[in-house]
Every structure is written in C-alpha cells, then in structure tokens.
Motif scaffolding. Structure first.
Motif, PDB file in Angstrom:
ATOM      1  N   LEU A  26      49.096  62.816   5.045  1.00 52.98           N
ATOM      2  CA  LEU A  26      48.649  63.593   5.986  1.00 52.98           C
ATOM      3  C   LEU A  26      49.396  65.052   5.595  1.00 52.98           C
ATOM      4  CD1 LEU A  26      46.755  65.828   7.739  1.00 52.98           C
ATOM      5  CD2 LEU A  26      47.979  64.234   9.146  1.00 52.98           C
ATOM      6  N   ASN A  57      51.118  64.590  14.270  1.00 49.51           N
ATOM      7  CA  ASN A  57      51.184  64.545  13.178  1.00 49.51           C
ATOM      8  C   ASN A  57      51.465  66.528  12.435  1.00 49.51           C
ATOM      9  OD1 ASN A  57      49.520  62.663  13.093  1.00 49.51           O
ATOM     10  ND2 ASN A  57      47.932  63.664  13.770  1.00 49.51           N
ATOM     11  N   TRP A 119      42.132  66.244  13.230  1.00 45.96           N
ATOM     12  CA  TRP A 119      42.104  64.423  12.725  1.00 45.96           C
ATOM     13  C   TRP A 119      41.791  63.807  13.377  1.00 45.96           C
ATOM     14  CZ3 TRP A 119      43.138  63.601   7.493  1.00 45.96           C
ATOM     15  CH2 TRP A 119      43.721  62.850   7.729  1.00 45.96           C
ATOM     16  N   HIS A 273      39.197  58.969   5.192  1.00 47.52           N
ATOM     17  CA  HIS A 273      38.554  60.293   5.674  1.00 47.52           C
ATOM     18  C   HIS A 273      37.961  61.007   4.779  1.00 47.52           C
ATOM     19  CE1 HIS A 273      41.699  58.068   8.603  1.00 47.52           C
ATOM     20  NE2 HIS A 273      40.945  59.024   9.427  1.00 47.52           N
ATOM     21  N   TYR A 275      37.105  65.472   4.675  1.00 42.59           N
ATOM     22  CA  TYR A 275      37.918  66.744   4.809  1.00 42.59           C
ATOM     23  C   TYR A 275      37.246  67.754   4.993  1.00 42.59           C
ATOM     24  CZ  TYR A 275      40.725  67.690   1.219  1.00 42.59           C
ATOM     25  OH  TYR A 275      40.767  68.143  -0.415  1.00 42.59           O
TER      26      TYR A 275
END
Length: 285
Positions: A26, A57, A119, A273, A275
């Motif tokens: 990330l 994050n 997120w 994930h 996105y």
C-alpha cells in the motif's frame, strides 16, 4: 479487522507477516499516486479497515511532506492513534473523531484534499454509500477506494470456515467493486484506474497464522512454535521507527506476483484486495 482487536494493537505492534506485507504494498501504491498527481494533502476515512495497528497507513505520505487527515468514530481508538503519531512517529497528523452516524456528513469543506481514500473499511460503517459520496465531495482531484477481493481463496476460507461470525454481522455486498464504481460515477467521478493490490503467496485470512491453525482444528506444537514467539515478530512500526531497517527488503521478497507484468484480471484469482482510482469531475459532489 475483527471487532475490538484494534485495542491490542494500539500498544502491541506485532502485526504478522501478512499485514506488514500489505502495508508495504500500500505504501508503494500511495507513493506512486503522490508522485504522479502531485498530492500534497490526503484524507483517509475511516482510518480503520486494515487489521493490526490502526491509523498508520499514511506514515510514508506524511514523511514525504503530505498533509494527513484521518477520521475515526471511536474516541478511544483515535486517542491511541494520536499517541502513536505524536510520541512514537513524531509526525504531524490531523485526527478527527465523528459520531458513528455521521459518515455521510464529514466536517470538511468541499474540495479540501488532493486525495480522499479508504482501505477495506466500508463494511464497518453504518452508511457506506454516504461515505463514498463524501469522499467525492471533499476531494479536489482523486478518490481511491479498496475493498477485500471476494473471489480469492482466503476470503472464502474465512467466510465459510474460520470467521463465520464476521460475515453474519457485516454486509459483504460492499466488496462488490461494481457497486462501488456505480456510486462513485453517479457522484461525478471518472474512473481512471482499476486493479488489484496485495498479492502475496499466502491466502488472506485476516488473522495470525497460529489462530488460523486453531480455528481449523490443527494441533501441532511444531507449527505453533513456528508462528509464535520472538522468532515470529513482524512489525511495520519497527521499520518506521528504524528498529528493523531491513524489514522491507525481507518482506518484499514475496512481492513477485504483485510485481509480475500480468493483467490484473489474472492476479485477481489470488489478490487480497481490489481497488478503484477516480478523478473528480467538474460539478461533482
């Protein structure tokens, strides 16, 4: 994030290999956005969603000089995150606490941030659609949204075997990236990028390896010792604080699939994930 496990990680930074890997991937993605789009201010709302230590994050962005704002709806958690940033990281961050019912009324003017993002947090809040519209309203340029990938094997292992209680109390329809896309587009966002992130060689179970073994009914002292104790400590904070400067190199050796030049649709079979990145159009919000 399993309900209330966040309290443990406000002081215990040992997150596990999978989470440390997820954060580094990330970090790289956010850094690419920062450089490509000259991002100078970000809003992360909510600041929780990823398991492990809440509210870290945006550390790499803050160290690059980006103005960071984060939103939470739990005073105890936001107090803990504030301590982490002020005492441990010694970095500036604006932390805003709202009522759990107020995700559709974020306390910021229109077009306040270069990037607004979340997120894996939509299924934890009361009105995810309203939050998505607020992310659009408060952005002057980009919106970035990521949720767990509901087709990869770890998701189904978690849903059907090891964490069924979670799915009984959370609306998994918010992992439908098409649904998210339609809401963003209706609010005035042009999707400019779609893909997958966080594609290590292990499945996504959202819990420590030793806990997974217990829930699967596997009793092995050798395996338990392998995944516990001082020899199995993985902490992103240790890297951020300079205590383990080689941690990123050790962890990112597993990123060969993330970095492989394959279409994201192929990676989606295993990626943790999915996105979307969108650009806010004139008149949006």
């Amino acid at each position: 994030m399993t309900t209330n496990t966040w309290r443990k990680y406000l002081t215990d930074y040992n997150e596990g290999l999978g989470l440390v890997y997820e954060r580094f991937v990330l970090n790289d993605f956010l850094e690419r956005l920062r450089q490509t789009y000259a991002i100078r201010s970000v809003l992360e709302a909510p600041l929780y969603g990823m398991a492990g230590v809440s509210g870290i994050n945006d550390v790499a962005l803050a160290r690059a000089g980006v103005q960071v704002t984060m939103v939470d709806d739990a005073p105890e958690r936001i107090e803990g995150v504030q301590r982490i940033w002020a005492e441990d990281l010694r970095l500036p961050a604006d932390l805003v606490c709202i009522d759990p019912s107020a995700w559709g009324r974020l306390p910021f003017p229109d077009r306040s941030f270069d990037l607004t993002w979340q997120w894996a947090g939509l299924w934890y809040i009361a009105d995810p659609a309203a939050l998505l519209r607020e992310l659009v309203r408060t952005s002057r340029n980009l919106v970035f949204v990521a949720m767990p990938n509901n087709i990869q094997v770890g998701y189904w292992m978690r849903k059907l075997v090891i964490d069924r209680d979670f799915f009984a109390t959370h609306d998994e329809t918010w992992t439908d990236i098409g649904r998210i896309r339609r809401i963003l587009e209706a609010a005035g966002v042009e999707i400019i990028e779609e893909g997958v992130l966080d594609t290590p060689p292990w499945p996504d179970t959202v819990m420590p390896a030793n806990e997974v073994l217990k829930r699967l009914g596997i009793r092995s002292q050798a395996l338990e010792e392998q995944f516990t104790g001082e020899g199995w400590r993985w902490s992103t904070m240790a890297y951020y604080l300079g205590q383990e400067p080689d941690l990123r190199a050790r962890v990112m050796q597993y990123a060969w699939l993330d970095h492989a030049p394959l279409p994201w649709q192929i990676k989606a079979i295993w990626a943790h994930h999915r996105y979307l990145v969108g650009r806010v159009t004139k008149g949006a919000g």
